[in-house]
Design an enzyme around this catalytic site. Structure first.
Site, PDB file in Angstrom:
ATOM      1  N   SER A  33       5.375  -8.172  81.182  1.00 35.24           N
ATOM      2  CA  SER A  33       5.006  -8.461  79.797  1.00 35.24           C
ATOM      3  C   SER A  33       4.723  -9.931  79.557  1.00 35.24           C
ATOM      4  CB  SER A  33       6.147  -8.040  78.870  1.00 35.24           C
ATOM      5  OG  SER A  33       7.284  -8.850  79.078  1.00 35.24           O
ATOM      6  N   GLY A  34       5.073 -10.780  80.525  1.00 32.68           N
ATOM      7  CA  GLY A  34       4.970 -12.208  80.310  1.00 32.68           C
ATOM      8  C   GLY A  34       6.265 -12.804  79.804  1.00 32.68           C
ATOM      9  N   GLY A  35       7.239 -11.943  79.517  1.00 32.97           N
ATOM     10  CA  GLY A  35       8.524 -12.401  79.006  1.00 32.97           C
ATOM     11  C   GLY A  35       9.537 -12.658  80.100  1.00 32.97           C
ATOM     12  N   VAL A  36      10.715 -13.100  79.682  1.00 31.01           N
ATOM     13  CA  VAL A  36      11.763 -13.498  80.623  1.00 31.01           C
ATOM     14  C   VAL A  36      12.270 -12.311  81.440  1.00 31.01           C
ATOM     15  CG1 VAL A  36      14.073 -14.497  80.829  1.00 31.01           C
ATOM     16  CG2 VAL A  36      12.479 -15.393  79.116  1.00 31.01           C
ATOM     17  N   ASP A  37      12.605 -11.216  80.768  1.00 31.16           N
ATOM     18  CA  ASP A  37      13.279 -10.099  81.435  1.00 31.16           C
ATOM     19  C   ASP A  37      12.424  -9.483  82.541  1.00 31.16           C
ATOM     20  OD1 ASP A  37      15.291 -10.563  79.603  1.00 31.16           O
ATOM     21  OD2 ASP A  37      14.657  -8.966  78.253  1.00 31.16           O
TER      22      ASP A  37
ATOM     23  N   GLU B 240      37.677 -14.079  71.021  1.00 29.12           N
ATOM     24  CA  GLU B 240      36.300 -14.057  71.510  1.00 29.12           C
ATOM     25  C   GLU B 240      35.306 -14.733  70.571  1.00 29.12           C
ATOM     26  OE1 GLU B 240      36.828 -10.048  69.371  1.00 29.12           O
ATOM     27  OE2 GLU B 240      38.023 -11.533  70.436  1.00 29.12           O
TER      28      GLU B 240
ATOM     29  N   CYS C 191      43.418  -7.141  68.648  1.00 28.68           N
ATOM     30  CA  CYS C 191      43.396  -6.549  67.313  1.00 28.68           C
ATOM     31  C   CYS C 191      43.794  -5.074  67.376  1.00 28.68           C
ATOM     32  CB  CYS C 191      42.038  -6.762  66.653  1.00 28.68           C
ATOM     33  SG  CYS C 191      42.064  -6.532  64.859  1.00 28.68           S
TER      34      CYS C 191
ATOM     35  N   HIS D 205      41.192 -12.736  67.039  1.00 26.45           N
ATOM     36  CA  HIS D 205      40.008 -12.504  67.882  1.00 26.45           C
ATOM     37  C   HIS D 205      39.684 -13.779  68.667  1.00 26.45           C
ATOM     38  CE1 HIS D 205      38.755  -8.504  66.436  1.00 26.45           C
ATOM     39  NE2 HIS D 205      39.336  -8.890  65.311  1.00 26.45           N
TER      40      HIS D 205
END
Length: 511
Positions: free
Chosen positions: A222-226, A170, A78, A168
């Protein structure tokens, strides 16, 4: 490690370009268009992204094409395609017929490698068009409305190929967009596509060993994924020199603190659990302003974490679960900070207070890539499949003043909601779900008595990365089951509603 660089001119689609490239197991990085970089041997190609600007604007973003053309394969998308055309002597002007949305791509017959794209649907979003190409380029694709939808450099015009597309590739609306990007990566740039989760783990662990050495690291889980994936990567690299702290702010889901702490202990992590709920409740008592809630939680977390960190006198590093969207959004294409929509709950300020260096094992990964790495690390699927949960927890799912009584009320209702989603098989079909305790109270009837209790809102969305989201079409019978269970079992709630707003214009969370 081979890589592609994407130069960002401010387009809303730039992250999508990166995601499509990585779907081909090719590593890439997004840099502001005015960044300095070296044409190293592992750099396989450069992509010039889109922009909200016109190339004819007086202050339009510019780059020095002489530094890259002919030295490395280049793809302009673009704005990037228009910019190359204009700088090299072509003509770009306002389109006689602007194209926004779907179009059909017509590929030149002689273009053997891309013949399968002929007559495929593509996505357009532009006000300018390329009316005339420079002498070094030739048209390879058109649409019904514009003469130059896809061009390439002529044979022997440059030592390395140059491609430009007005559409585009993507976005998912471009039917063969992923294949088009793959052609550029493999046929033009010569990429191998060997950037896999296992390869990432091996290179990251080696890098962490070299970076940290025998130093000790502290990480807030934190108990989260990351944060979990970051912890396991660090654990593989430095073992018991990683010290994890899991803080219960009293704003987690019902029973989550005990459950997650037990999971972490079975993973062999060196972890300490800290019940600091009373500290957070004291700071949040009767607070109703969303921004002040976030700041109160962030400030209290820093105080609690600092207290725990000081017990580890030998720690030299603070680990964070920063992921790539955080890195991208922290710097605009003009080199400054992007606009702050809301305060984020993190460990901001702690490195300076504790005199610690920062280590971020995930800073170059998108969320879905973090999960893939986690699966290669054989992390418990209950953690990897966990829905995103806001740092401030249930505090921003209680509209209005925060009290401990309201927190307990929401925990009970939320637990019923999530349990039924799991029982009916809907939990894993949803990207994020949660209950919101509104500040509205309504009249109800239970038996022969009238009640005056709170309205609870249910939220469930589908998304890829949280940047956009749509509401989940839960079956009426499941919504009815959830509503009946909450109203019958949670005293204080007598009405349940379902949020059917998309993002944008709404946000996923209510505060």
């Amino acid at each position: 490690m081979e890589k592609i660089i994407i130069l960002d001119f401010g387009s809303q689609y730039t992250q999508l370009i990166a995601r499509r490239i990585r779907e081909h197991n090719v590593y890439c990085e997004i840099l502001p268009y005015n960044s300095k970089f070296e044409l190293t041997s592992n750099l396989k190609g450069i992509i010039l992204g889109g922009s909200p600007c016109s190339v004819n604007d007086a202050d339009a973003p510019q780059i020095d094409l002489q530094k890259i053309l002919g030295k490395i394969p280049v793809l302009g998308i673009c704005y990037g395609a228009q910019l190359m055309a204009k700088i090299l002597g072509g003509e770009v002007a306002k389109s006689a017929s602007r194209e926004y949305g779907r179009a059909r791509l017509r590929i030149a017959d002689e273009h053997i490698h891309l013949h399968e794209l002929n007559n495929s649907q593509i996505w357009m979003s532009h006000g300018d068009s390329i009316l005339k190409l420079p002498e070094t380029f030739e048209i390879k694709g058109t649409t019904d409305h514009i003469p130059v939808a896809f061009y390439q450099s002529k044979k022997d015009a440059y030592a390395q190929p140059v491609w430009g597309v007005q559409f585009h590739p993507e976005v998912t609306h471009s039917e063969k967009g992923k294949e088009f990007i793959g052609q550029f990566l493999f046929d033009v740039c010569g990429c191998k596509g060997d950037w896999t989760p296992d390869a990432y783990i091996d290179s990251t662990v080696d890098s962490l060993k070299e970076q940290i050495g025998n130093d000790e690291v502290i990480l807030a889980l934190s108990g989260g994924v990351d944060s979990t994936v970051a912890a396991v990567l660090l654990h593989k690299a430095i073992g018991k020199n990683l010290h994890c702290v899991f803080v219960d702010n009293g704003l987690l889901r019902k029973g989550e603190y005990e459950q997650v702490l037990k999971t972490y202990e079975t993973m062999g992590l060196n972890i300490v659990g800290v019940d600091a709920s009373k500290d957070f409740y004291a700071k949040l008592n009767n607070e109703s302003d969303p921004e002040r809630k976030r700041k109160a939680i962030g400030g209290t977390f820093i105080d609690v974490f600092e207290r725990e960190a000081k017990r580890l006198t030998n720690a030299k590093w603070l680990a964070q679960g920063t992921i790539y969207p955080d890195v991208i959004e922290s710097v605009s294409v003009h080199g400054g900070p992007s606009q702050t929509i809301k305060s984020h709950h993190n460990v901001g300020g702690l490195p300076e207070k504790l005199n610690l260096k920062i280590v971020e094992p995930l800073r170059m990964l998108f969320k879905d890539e973090v999960r893939r790495v986690g699966r290669s690390l054989q992390i418990d699927e209950n953690i990897l499949g966990r829905h995103p949960f806001p740092g401030p927890g249930l505090a921003i799912r209680i509209i209005g003043a925060i009290t401990e009584e309201k927190i307990k009320l929401l925990q009970e209702a939320d637990a019923i909601y999530i349990d039924i989603l799991r029982q009916t098989g809907w939990y894993n079909k949803i990207w994020q779900a949660g209950a919101i305790l509104t500040s509205v109270q309504t009249v109800g009837v239970m038996g022969d008595e009238r009640t005056y209790e709170f309205v609870l809102a249910l939220r469930a969305v589908t998304s890829v990365d949280g940047m956009t989201a749509d509401w989940v079409h839960l079956p009426y019978e499941i919504l009815a089951q959830i509503s009946n269970a909450i109203i019958n079992r949670v005293k204080g709630i007598n009405r349940v509603v379902y949020d059917i707003s998309s993002k944008p214009p709404a946000t996923i969370e209510w505060e």
